[in-house]
Design a protein around this motif. Sequence first.
Motif, PDB file in Angstrom:
ATOM      1  N   TYR A  41       0.818  -1.209   0.000  1.00 37.06           N
ATOM      2  CA  TYR A  41       0.000   0.000   0.000  1.00 37.06           C
ATOM      3  C   TYR A  41       0.856   1.266   0.000  1.00 37.06           C
ATOM      4  N   LEU A  42       2.033   1.213   0.616  1.00 33.80           N
ATOM      5  CA  LEU A  42       2.912   2.378   0.574  1.00 33.80           C
ATOM      6  C   LEU A  42       3.362   2.684  -0.847  1.00 33.80           C
ATOM      7  N   THR A  43       3.628   1.666  -1.636  1.00 27.56           N
ATOM      8  CA  THR A  43       4.008   1.911  -3.026  1.00 27.56           C
ATOM      9  C   THR A  43       2.795   2.309  -3.849  1.00 27.56           C
ATOM     10  N   GLU A  44       1.631   1.810  -3.515  1.00 26.89           N
ATOM     11  CA  GLU A  44       0.428   2.131  -4.283  1.00 26.89           C
ATOM     12  C   GLU A  44      -0.014   3.575  -4.078  1.00 26.89           C
ATOM     13  N   ILE A  45       0.169   4.125  -2.895  1.00 31.43           N
ATOM     14  CA  ILE A  45      -0.221   5.506  -2.630  1.00 31.43           C
ATOM     15  C   ILE A  45       0.555   6.458  -3.539  1.00 31.43           C
ATOM     16  N   ASN A  46       1.837   6.246  -3.702  1.00 30.77           N
ATOM     17  CA  ASN A  46       2.639   7.096  -4.576  1.00 30.77           C
ATOM     18  C   ASN A  46       2.136   6.985  -6.017  1.00 30.77           C
ATOM     19  N   TRP A  47       1.811   5.793  -6.428  1.00 30.12           N
ATOM     20  CA  TRP A  47       1.326   5.574  -7.790  1.00 30.12           C
ATOM     21  C   TRP A  47      -0.025   6.265  -8.000  1.00 30.12           C
ATOM     22  N   LEU A  48      -0.915   6.161  -7.024  1.00 29.10           N
ATOM     23  CA  LEU A  48      -2.211   6.833  -7.129  1.00 29.10           C
ATOM     24  C   LEU A  48      -2.043   8.346  -7.135  1.00 29.10           C
ATOM     25  N   GLN A  72       0.477   9.991  -8.355  1.00 30.82           N
ATOM     26  CA  GLN A  72       0.949  10.355  -9.691  1.00 30.82           C
ATOM     27  C   GLN A  72      -0.192  10.344 -10.704  1.00 30.82           C
ATOM     28  N   LYS A  73      -1.161   9.467 -10.519  1.00 31.92           N
ATOM     29  CA  LYS A  73      -2.312   9.379 -11.423  1.00 31.92           C
ATOM     30  C   LYS A  73      -3.418  10.356 -11.040  1.00 31.92           C
ATOM     31  N   ASN A  74      -3.160  11.241 -10.063  1.00 33.69           N
ATOM     32  CA  ASN A  74      -4.125  12.233  -9.584  1.00 33.69           C
ATOM     33  C   ASN A  74      -5.382  11.556  -9.037  1.00 33.69           C
ATOM     34  N   TYR A  75      -5.211  10.362  -8.488  1.00 33.97           N
ATOM     35  CA  TYR A  75      -6.281   9.580  -7.870  1.00 33.97           C
ATOM     36  C   TYR A  75      -7.437   9.326  -8.829  1.00 33.97           C
ATOM     37  N   TYR A  76      -7.127   9.304 -10.099  1.00 33.15           N
ATOM     38  CA  TYR A  76      -8.094   9.038 -11.172  1.00 33.15           C
ATOM     39  C   TYR A  76      -9.262  10.021 -11.175  1.00 33.15           C
ATOM     40  N   THR A  77      -9.016  11.246 -10.796  1.00 32.11           N
ATOM     41  CA  THR A  77     -10.026  12.292 -10.907  1.00 32.11           C
ATOM     42  C   THR A  77      -9.488  13.397 -11.810  1.00 32.11           C
ATOM     43  N   THR A  78     -10.380  14.255 -12.255  1.00 30.71           N
ATOM     44  CA  THR A  78      -9.972  15.329 -13.156  1.00 30.71           C
ATOM     45  C   THR A  78      -9.696  16.631 -12.430  1.00 30.71           C
ATOM     46  N   SER A  79     -10.009  16.710 -11.151  1.00 32.93           N
ATOM     47  CA  SER A  79      -9.764  17.916 -10.371  1.00 32.93           C
ATOM     48  C   SER A  79      -9.186  17.530  -9.016  1.00 32.93           C
ATOM     49  N   LYS A  80      -8.452  18.441  -8.414  1.00 30.12           N
ATOM     50  CA  LYS A  80      -7.821  18.139  -7.128  1.00 30.12           C
ATOM     51  C   LYS A  80      -8.811  18.115  -5.970  1.00 30.12           C
ATOM     52  N   ASN A  81      -9.919  18.833  -6.085  1.00 27.27           N
ATOM     53  CA  ASN A  81     -10.854  18.962  -4.966  1.00 27.27           C
ATOM     54  C   ASN A  81     -12.103  18.115  -5.130  1.00 27.27           C
ATOM     55  N   ASP A  82     -12.074  17.127  -5.975  1.00 30.79           N
ATOM     56  CA  ASP A  82     -13.259  16.294  -6.184  1.00 30.79           C
ATOM     57  C   ASP A  82     -13.624  15.462  -4.955  1.00 30.79           C
TER      58      ASP A  82
END
Length: 116
Positions: free
Chosen positions: A28-35, A37-47
């Motif tokens: 999960y520590l490696t997955e958080i960094n990956w997510l 980088q992918k902007n948590y699969y959202t189009t805006s930071k405040n979604d």
Amino acid sequence: MSLSALLAFFIPFELFLLVYAFLGPLHYLTEINWLHQKNYYTTSKNDYWLLIAILLFIGLIVFSPLRNYGRSFLPVFIAFAFFSAFVMQFYETKKSKFIGYIISLIISILLFVLVQ
């Protein structure tokens, strides 16, 4: 693979604890960094604020003294959170997101009415 199978055969519980306690959190520590980088699969930071608001509202319903009255509407809010996450992933402008949220709410209510 053979060594892992042999260890699992002789010490299954201890091996399970080792994997669960150490390798799981490392994954999960490696997955958080990956997510991130992918902007948590959202189009805006405040979604995520809408999802937090829906989650807090669900928590208020579940843990409030009036939970007997609000529990029947929990599927509406859960479905709305699911459809809203879908909208957050695919729509970029505020106007299209707002329309998507309204459509998500309508679909959630219609599904609730049709299933009841």
